[in-house]
Design a protein around this motif. Structure first.
Motif, PDB file in Angstrom:
ATOM      1  N   GLU A   1     -46.794  33.523  11.156  1.00  0.00           N
ATOM      2  CA  GLU A   1     -46.918  32.495  11.971  1.00  0.00           C
ATOM      3  C   GLU A   1     -45.787  31.978  12.616  1.00  0.00           C
ATOM      4  OE1 GLU A   1     -47.165  30.482   8.357  1.00  0.00           O
ATOM      5  OE2 GLU A   1     -47.917  32.523   8.934  1.00  0.00           O
ATOM      6  N   SER A   2     -44.614  31.913  11.659  1.00  0.00           N
ATOM      7  CA  SER A   2     -43.254  31.384  12.106  1.00  0.00           C
ATOM      8  C   SER A   2     -42.314  32.026  12.576  1.00  0.00           C
ATOM      9  CB  SER A   2     -42.531  30.591  10.888  1.00  0.00           C
ATOM     10  OG  SER A   2     -43.483  29.519  10.237  1.00  0.00           O
TER      11      SER A   2
ATOM     12  N   GLU B   1     -43.224  19.952  17.206  1.00  0.00           N
ATOM     13  CA  GLU B   1     -42.682  19.759  16.105  1.00  0.00           C
ATOM     14  C   GLU B   1     -40.778  19.891  16.323  1.00  0.00           C
ATOM     15  OE1 GLU B   1     -44.380  23.020  13.906  1.00  0.00           O
ATOM     16  OE2 GLU B   1     -45.746  21.889  13.223  1.00  0.00           O
TER      17      GLU B   1
ATOM     18  N   TYR C   1     -40.458  30.403  15.183  1.00  0.00           N
ATOM     19  CA  TYR C   1     -41.231  29.725  15.960  1.00  0.00           C
ATOM     20  C   TYR C   1     -41.853  28.540  15.524  1.00  0.00           C
ATOM     21  CZ  TYR C   1     -43.873  28.808  20.103  1.00  0.00           C
ATOM     22  OH  TYR C   1     -44.152  28.346  21.223  1.00  0.00           O
ATOM     23  N   GLU C   2     -41.294  27.148  15.902  1.00  0.00           N
ATOM     24  CA  GLU C   2     -41.847  26.223  15.507  1.00  0.00           C
ATOM     25  C   GLU C   2     -42.732  25.565  16.698  1.00  0.00           C
ATOM     26  OE1 GLU C   2     -41.312  24.627  12.517  1.00  0.00           O
ATOM     27  OE2 GLU C   2     -39.208  26.317  12.254  1.00  0.00           O
ATOM     28  N   LYS C   3     -43.922  25.218  16.327  1.00  0.00           N
ATOM     29  CA  LYS C   3     -44.924  24.552  17.339  1.00  0.00           C
ATOM     30  C   LYS C   3     -44.042  23.517  18.249  1.00  0.00           C
ATOM     31  CE  LYS C   3     -48.975  25.473  14.240  1.00  0.00           C
ATOM     32  NZ  LYS C   3     -49.763  24.156  13.340  1.00  0.00           N
ATOM     33  N   SER C   4     -44.622  23.558  19.236  1.00  0.00           N
ATOM     34  CA  SER C   4     -43.938  22.748  20.267  1.00  0.00           C
ATOM     35  C   SER C   4     -43.699  21.394  20.111  1.00  0.00           C
ATOM     36  CB  SER C   4     -44.451  23.015  21.754  1.00  0.00           C
ATOM     37  OG  SER C   4     -45.785  22.554  21.572  1.00  0.00           O
TER      38      SER C   4
END
Length: 578
Positions: A252-253, A307, A302-305
């Motif tokens: 997920e990252s 964050e 991929y960091e959530k927006s």
RNA sequence: GCCGCCUUAGCUCAGCGGUAGAGCAAUGGUUUCGUAAACCAUCGGUCCGGGGUUCGAAUCCCCGAGGCGGCUCCA
């Protein structure tokens, strides 16, 4: 925080909830604890709460405080408590009783009409409260899980005296001025451009100068400590992350793989697989170990927006990475060396405000990979090395990496948020998954152990922290501009230009302020840019071959022969390699 | 990603239904100056983007993007 203050804040949270229920009937209340900085209470409002409502809530709280109702403790049978909160239409409290209350009775606290499920303690009566302020509204998941509904959290703070409250608010204001995002703009160090993408900061010439110094320092230090530097690409076949376990546990990252010529390619989220493959290129004897492979390796996550933030949390960053491949009997000594290296790096940068955290696995999560018995060995080794180092540390179950326990170095940013600055792991899993081996003195085959270590952690986050700790006033060796020449009049320009070139040829970072401005204006600008030294040059200096040196810190100016100052600046600009 | 707020000139900000302003920066000129801002003039804006309401929108409404705070996650 001392207990009195905690009690005071928690009691203030109760009064806030009382005021909210009074002003907004039908609101469902969650929990409302004290924190290190103040308190909060979570609510489910029927309509959304606007920030404009905070003063109204504050006013209602002051009314309640004026009436000074006592905090009354009550123990009632569990079933009665459930019935009470059902009657009050407080389903979250009913849920809390189900979760938390194991005794036959539940404890309640009443303040006037307000009643809360609560263990206390509280102040005797609300009249003892008063020096408080409501600060902000935020969303927060019920019981901290994103699977649950989101509540509205109101943050506030409270102190024993108005004066303490005022000084706390002033401190918050001053802290915002240290924020690396503000300084990054003011000092022209970096930017985040919408067109390039959020979480993908761009370093300006000045920011890049700081970064180059950091790189130079750590590479030379590692070289002295027996590390060998490698250079590996930022992508790899997806296959390697299936072998490493990243694809299974870290997906997920990771940016999604891209397909070309029937093959899937993956932007790397970590450097270890590449380094492992460099290590695995040949056969090793027990005599060859440890092998320490290092690289400033850029990774993409991929960091959530919501964050990403400045340089402290980004989507592409460079780890001051190294992977140490050693024999089990070398593990403790190697890990202790890592701890010493961290301390040395922190000393060199002048960082004092940090603590060590030993991050372990826990039993509740299923994110861990590998045999629990092997985990136990790794955790024990880390704990032992930490104890041997004599440095205090706290243990944090559940914070480990999926492949092994971590030694993290924790810091707080300008506005009080805690982050991991360095991280280091002991790993028995990757050598297993990649089938790493060496030959022992008895001709048998053994598996090496791996240590992942990164004293600087991410170059980006570390730089953010440096900007904040120095408040932009970098020491000479890191300063993007070390010296600004200030010619007094245009007729001095040419000679000053030649002077500046002499400094540049000695690798010093100098600038000439050749604008048609008064000297005072140039001084002011250099001062605001936090340049460590200013050299004012006019007729007097050119005649005498001197520089009039003014320091960023203020104090008297001094007249120094220019070659003498050049030598002095060169000394001060040395990397702090000890 | 979720909840809330914010987005006006390069920067910091004012204007908040009647058609865009200040300071700094930039540019041109004058000044050539001794330790934290010389003076004059000029330039500069799809008021974040798109849609809507209205005679009229920077201003009100909706959608989107980005930023900020928090939650979740994390170097």
């Amino acid at each position: 925080m001392n207990d009195d203050l905690e009690t005071l804040r928690h009691s203030t949270a109760h009064v806030m909830a009382a005021a909210v229920l009074d002003l907004f009937p039908g609101t469902v209340i969650g929990i409302g604890p004290a924190t290190d900085e103040g308190f909060y209470y979570d609510f489910a409002f029927k309509d959304r709460l606007l920030p404009e409502a905070l003063p109204r809530i504050e006013a209602k709280m002051r009314e309640i405080i004026k009436q000074a109702p006592p905090f009354v403790k009550e123990e009632i049978p569990r079933a009665d408590a459930v019935a009470l909160f059902e009657r009050l239409h407080q389903p979250l409290k009913v849920e809390l009783i189900a979760d938390k209350v194991t005794d036959a009775t539940a404890r309640l606290y009443r303040t006037g009409d307000f009643v809360d499920l609560c263990l206390g303690p509280h102040v005797a009566n609300a009249g003892q409260l008063g020096a408080f302020r409501l600060l902000s509204i935020a969303g927060a998941y019920w019981k901290g899980s994103e699977k649950n509904q989101q509540l509205t959290r109101i943050y506030g703070t409270a102190f024993k005296t108005e004066a303490e409250l005022e000084s706390h608010l002033k401190m918050l204001e001053d802290a915002a001025k240290r924020d690396h995002r503000k300084l990054g703009k003011d000092l022209d160090l970096f930017l985040v451009d919408e067109m390039v993408g959020r979480g993908l900061p761009l370093l300006t010439p000045k920011g890049a100068a700081v970064r180059r110094q950091m790189e130079e320092f750590i590479l030379r230090l590692e070289q002295r400590q027996g590390y060998q530097h490698v250079k590996t690409p930022d992508i790899a076949r997806l296959e390697i992350y299936k072998t490493s376990g990243h694809f299974e546990r870290y997906r997920e990252s990771m940016y999604p793989p891209s397909e070309m010529e029937d093959e899937e390619w993956q932007l790397r989220p970590m450097n270890c697989p590449h380094h492992i493959r460099v290590f695995a290129r040949k056969a090793y004897s027990f005599r060859d170990l440890p092998v320490r492979l290092a690289e400033l390796g850029t990774v993409y996550r991929y960091e959530k927006s919501g964050e990403v933030s400045g340089l402290i949390r980004v989507r592409a960053f460079t780890i001051n990475d190294a992977h140490i491949f050693c024999r089990p009997d070398q593990l403790n000594a190697e890990f202790e060396r890592v701890i010493q290296l961290i301390l040395q790096v922190y000393r060199a940068f002048g960082i004092k405000d940090f603590y060590f955290r030993l991050s372990l696995r826990d039993e509740t999560s299923n994110k861990w990979m590998g045999d629990p018995a092997v985990w136990q060995r790794a955790q024990d080794a880390a704990r032992e090395a930490l104890r041997a180092s004599g440095h205090p540390f706290v243990e944090a179950p559940g914070e480990a990496a999926f492949y092994g326990p971590k030694l993290d170095v924790q810091i707080k940013d300008a506005i009080g948020r805690e982050f991991t600055l360095s991280t280091n792991q002991i790993d028995f899993l990757m050598p297993e998954r990649f089938g790493l081996e060496y030959v022992t003195s008895e001709q048998s085959i053994m598996r090496p152990v791996m240590i992942h270590r990164a004293p600087i952690g991410s170059m980006e986050r570390f730089m953010a922290y440096l900007i904040e700790t120095y408040v932009g006033a970098f020491p000479v060796w890191l300063a993007p501009v070390q010296l600004t020449f200030i010619p007094i009049a245009d007729r001095h320009l040419e000679a000053v230009g030649q002077l500046a070139n002499r400094f540049r040829l000695r690798d010093l970072r100098v600038e000439v302020d050749g604008r048609s401005e008064r000297m005072q204006a140039k001084i002011r600008d250099a001062q605001l840019q936090k340049v460590p030294y200013m050299a004012v040059v006019g007729d007097k200096e050119l005649e005498g071959g001197t520089l009039n040196i003014r320091r960023r810190e203020g104090g008297d100016q001094e007249s120094v022969r220019s070659d003498e100052f050049l030598a002095r600046l060169e000394r001060e600009a040395q990397l702090p390699l000890e």
